[in-house]
Design a protein around this motif. Structure first.
Motif, PDB file in Angstrom:
ATOM      1  N   GLU A 207      -4.714  12.783  22.618  1.00  0.00           N
ATOM      2  CA  GLU A 207      -3.162  13.321  22.736  1.00  0.00           C
ATOM      3  C   GLU A 207      -2.910  14.701  23.266  1.00  0.00           C
TER       4      GLU A 207
ATOM      5  N   ARG B 290      -0.004  10.444  24.855  1.00  0.00           N
ATOM      6  CA  ARG B 290      -0.938   9.866  24.554  1.00  0.00           C
ATOM      7  C   ARG B 290      -1.712   9.138  25.469  1.00  0.00           C
TER       8      ARG B 290
ATOM      9  N   ARG C  17      -5.289   6.020  13.284  1.00  0.00           N
ATOM     10  CA  ARG C  17      -5.190   6.889  14.423  1.00  0.00           C
ATOM     11  C   ARG C  17      -6.393   7.664  14.222  1.00  0.00           C
ATOM     12  N   GLU C  18      -6.894   8.187  13.135  1.00  0.00           N
ATOM     13  CA  GLU C  18      -7.987   9.388  13.062  1.00  0.00           C
ATOM     14  C   GLU C  18      -9.288   8.810  13.732  1.00  0.00           C
TER      15      GLU C  18
ATOM     16  N   LEU D  47      -9.166   8.255  17.487  1.00  0.00           N
ATOM     17  CA  LEU D  47      -9.287   9.498  18.169  1.00  0.00           C
ATOM     18  C   LEU D  47     -10.611  10.064  18.350  1.00  0.00           C
TER      19      LEU D  47
ATOM     20  N   ASP E 186       8.197   6.752  16.912  1.00  0.00           N
ATOM     21  CA  ASP E 186       7.402   6.877  17.887  1.00  0.00           C
ATOM     22  C   ASP E 186       7.651   5.698  19.153  1.00  0.00           C
TER      23      ASP E 186
ATOM     24  N   MET F  70       2.387   4.619  18.762  1.00  0.00           N
ATOM     25  CA  MET F  70       2.174   4.173  17.271  1.00  0.00           C
ATOM     26  C   MET F  70       3.048   2.756  17.114  1.00  0.00           C
TER      27      MET F  70
ATOM     28  N   LEU G  91      -2.476   0.854  17.953  1.00  0.00           N
ATOM     29  CA  LEU G  91      -2.856   2.139  17.150  1.00  0.00           C
ATOM     30  C   LEU G  91      -1.666   2.004  15.899  1.00  0.00           C
ATOM     31  N   LYS G  92      -2.025   2.495  14.898  1.00  0.00           N
ATOM     32  CA  LYS G  92      -1.196   2.635  13.593  1.00  0.00           C
ATOM     33  C   LYS G  92      -1.912   3.795  12.896  1.00  0.00           C
ATOM     34  N   ALA G  93      -0.878   4.191  11.906  1.00  0.00           N
ATOM     35  CA  ALA G  93      -1.161   5.485  11.384  1.00  0.00           C
ATOM     36  C   ALA G  93      -2.326   5.226  10.670  1.00  0.00           C
TER      37      ALA G  93
END
Length: 754
Positions: free
Chosen positions: A218, A207, A247-248, A251, A296, A290, A242-244
């Motif tokens: 990524e 990343r 994330r989207e 990006l 991660d 993450m 950055l966390k789950a």
């Protein structure tokens, strides 16, 4: 500073000098050594043909005297600006305040120091090259104000392609990106032998932050990709990570752009600087790991050495203690850079603070995590409050000194730089790294080993070793000779904790550690010979397949490989253990444990009790001795052992002094107690710091043997867990172990050391 009258950011118009400064006879010739053509190797001031007597260190008197003369003397004014601006404890009267006894006078000294030596291909001083220049160093014996240097101030006309080592005027508001670009180009084009990017397998995925599209990307197998890295202090405030759940979003292009107010200013400035340098990507831990995933985090923690060592440049945001503070002098965050200058006998002079002195003052430099980021990077841009520096393995350059060169040159700006630590002997490099690292602070002490993992990975190949709780397994007997460099406590964790750190390793203690020369000097004559002939313990460890496992397997610490006949020609004085051969133990040693008893039967060396995770399991001799205040040191040979520590004596059952140990001063309450010690290897002799043989007579010191001592670990039994813990390191006479132990006496004993 109080008002504009006390600020001096421009050359003084008063060119007069006081009588004291006139006596210094400062002129341009003193800044330029003039060697004799007949004797080019003549060292130091003997090679000078001008005024050598006035190049010696001189007392300038007290600061209060200098401060009183500053309105009529330009040099006194320069010293005033540099010292008062560099210390908050010195008043406008030049006195040091805030002391119990009131105020104190501050002595001031001046000395001339040679600078600018051409280096050979191996980084050593080239004997045929004379020093290129000289600096004035202003200091005080009490270190009340930071030492600073005085140089001639150059001009664009005098500063050409070759380094002049003169001072350079800098922009007050923003540093020049072109300057950084030129530094990078010089290193990339001329330091191929020292600063090359290490080869290795490509990252499977990585990343990064795309500084053009301003988002996280990524990338799969990013082989040969150029990227920068960021080293900074998070601070206590929460910021975008950055966390789950995001994330989207991160990006998406533009997600890290100006419209996102959650991006902290330091990261925003670093993104802009990376783009201005023409580099497409930057690695930022908070955005590239993450933070909500322990898996991660563990994956990237294991890659730290590769991530930082393969980056083009490490941007070190050292100025602020919070991620929100920004990078002063960058395009988006202005700075207020001040240079102190003066005109002295028609020479424009500038005061310059040494590079490491400015870096050492920062919160950034005192953080343990950023230590490996700085050490692993092939080149770094270090940005403090009002200066920028470039450091690589071949150079240190500052924006306020003209010292850049296409050929390797040693300068005073490289002094004390961690990247200049000794690189010929990997074990010595390891010890220096540990000593530097353990001085630094951690927010979470449980990270003490994790924040060193990148350094360990980078040293593993050169040491031909793997690491066990921060100690190289190929040198374990030697690595165990670490001592506290200052008072501290063991890391407080339950033994069942996932992050428990054992007391036998330096990582299990919350303090700085060292390999004290007075303790280990005998081992360094020929380290491999010492390991082969003066150590005997077959070390095992309780290895757990999972971090939180209750059960463990008993495995040797050293895992030999290869044929001993094939590796014999590779053995050097600092080599570690060798593969086992016929008649040797697992560590390649032919010797047996020393015989201290009348029982000559072969002693067991393989532990019999169940393995315990994170413990060292082994057999050795133990004996009991009394702790004493009786030190055999004298002021003549006494060394600085560190705050919170005390040198203790050790007495045997006959009442004779038989050894010494440096322990935390809390052990003063245990003076007179009988303690248990485990012999772990042989020691050659006592240093004069440990036993001043000119002033003390000890009956046992008349032995004709060279190796008549033991290195011994001070043991303390932990009844709750049923294992021993390490509390210190001692040197003790072997004869005392053999003949003069308190009860229950000498034992060949199985030990589990946690």
């Amino acid at each position: 500073m109080n008002g504009s009258e006390e600020a001096s950011s421009h050359p003084s118009q008063d060119k007069n000098l006081c009588r004291q400064c006139l006596h210094l006879n400062i002129n341009l010739s003193k800044f330029r050594p003039n060697p004799s053509d007949d004797d080019p190797l003549l060292p130091g001031v003997l090679a000078l043909d001008y005024d050598p007597a006035h190049l010696a260190q001189q007392d300038l008197g007290y600061l209060d005297e200098i401060y009183r003369r500053r309105h009529g003397c330009s040099l006194c004014r320069l010293i005033f600006d540099a010292t008062h601006g560099g210390s908050r404890r010195i008043g406008l009267d030049g006195l040091l305040g805030g002391l119990e006894g009131g105020e104190a006078r501050v002595p001031c000294q001046l000395r001339w120091v040679l600078d600018g030596r051409t280096l050979g291909t191996l980084g050593q001083l080239a004997s045929s090259n004379r020093p290129l220049t000289r600096r004035v160093i202003i200091s005080t014996p009490k270190n009340v104000f930071p030492t600073f240097h005085i140089l001639p101030l150059g001009t664009p006309d005098t500063q050409g392609a070759s380094p002049t080592f003169t001072g350079r005027q800098i922009p007050p508001d923003h540093f020049g990106v072109e300057r950084i670009k030129s530094w990078l180009d010089l290193c990339l084009n001329n330091h191929e032998g020292t600063c090359t990017k290490p080869a290795g397998r490509p990252f499977p995925t990585l990343r990064l932050v795309d500084v053009v599209d301003e988002n996280i990307v990524e990338l799969t197998e990013p082989h040969g990709l150029e990227y920068a890295t960021l080293s900074y202090v998070w601070g206590g405030q929460m910021f975008l990570m950055l966390k789950a759940e995001n994330r989207e979003e991160l990006l998406c292009k533009g997600s890290l752009g100006p419209q996102n107010p959650l991006v902290p200013q330091t990261i925003r400035d670093a993104i802009r600087l990376t783009r201005d340098l023409g580099i497409r990507y930057i690695w930022v831990d908070s955005l590239c790991i993450m933070q909500s995933s322990s898996e991660d985090w563990a994956r990237y923690a294991a890659l730290m050495d590769k991530i930082y060592s393969r980056g083009v440049v490490n941007i070190c945001a050292a100025a602020k203690s919070e991620a929100s503070g920004g990078i002063p002098g960058s395009a988006l965050t202005p700075r207020r850079a001040v240079q102190y200058t003066a005109s002295c006998r028609n020479i424009d002079l500038v005061a310059v603070t040494p590079v490491e002195s400015l870096i050492e003052q920062t919160t950034w430099n005192n953080r343990a995590w950023v230590f490996q980021e700085r050490m692993l990077s092939p080149r770094s841009i270090i940005l403090v409050e009002d200066r920028i520096f470039f450091q690589c393995r071949g150079a240190t350059w500052s924006e306020d000194i003209d010292s850049e060169s296409t050929t390797p040159v040693w300068t005073l700006d490289m002094a004390d730089a961690p990247l200049q630590t000794f690189r010929g002997n990997p074990l010595r490099q390891y010890a220096e790294y540990v000593e530097l690292y353990t001085k630094r602070k951690l927010t979470f002490i449980s990270d003490r080993l994790h924040a060193f993992s990148g350094i360990a990975a980078s040293l593993a190949e050169s040491l031909e070793a793997s690491f066990i709780f921060g100690l190289p397994n190929a040198f374990l007997d030697w690595a165990l000779l670490w001592e506290s460099a200052q008072g501290g406590k063991k890391v407080s964790m339950k033994r069942s904790s996932t992050y428990y750190l054992p007391t036998w390793s330096w990582c299990g203690w919350n303090n700085a550690v060292t390999w004290r020369m007075s303790m280990i000097s005998g081992t360094l004559i020929n380290l491999h010979e010492w390991l082969s002939q003066r150590t005997w313990i077959v070390w095992y460890t309780g290895h757990a397949p999972e971090l939180n496992a209750v059960d463990a397997d008993l495995v040797p610490v050293w895992h030999p490989s290869g044929n001993p006949n094939q590796v014999a020609h590779h053995i050097r004085a600092w080599s570690g253990y060798t593969p086992a051969g016929v008649g040797s133990d697992l560590f390649g040693r032919m010797r047996k444990p020393p015989c201290l008893t009348h029982d000559n039967t072969e002693k067991p060396t393989v532990p019999t009790r169940d393995a315990i995770p994170r413990c060292l399991h082994f057999w050795t001799y133990t004996a009991h001795f009394q702790l004493s205040r009786r030190s055999m040191s004298t002021p003549t040979f006494q060394s600085d052992i560190g705050a919170g520590l005390h040198r203790f004596g050790i007495l045997d059952a006959r009442g004779d002094w038989c050894g010494t140990a440096i322990l935390e001063d809390t052990w003063l309450s245990q003076v007179g107690a009988v303690l248990e010690f485990a012999a772990i290897s042989e020691a050659r002799d006592f240093s004069m710091e440990e036993l001043d043989t000119w002033n003390y007579y000890v009956p046992q010191d008349k032995t004709s043997l060279d190796w008549y001592l033991f290195y011994a670990i001070l043991l303390q039994w932990d009844a709750e867990s049923g294992v021993y813990e390490r509390r210190g390191l001692a040197k003790i006479y072997q004869d005392a172990f053999k003949h003069a132990s308190f009860g229950p006496g000498l034992e060949w004993k199985e030990i589990a050391l946690g």
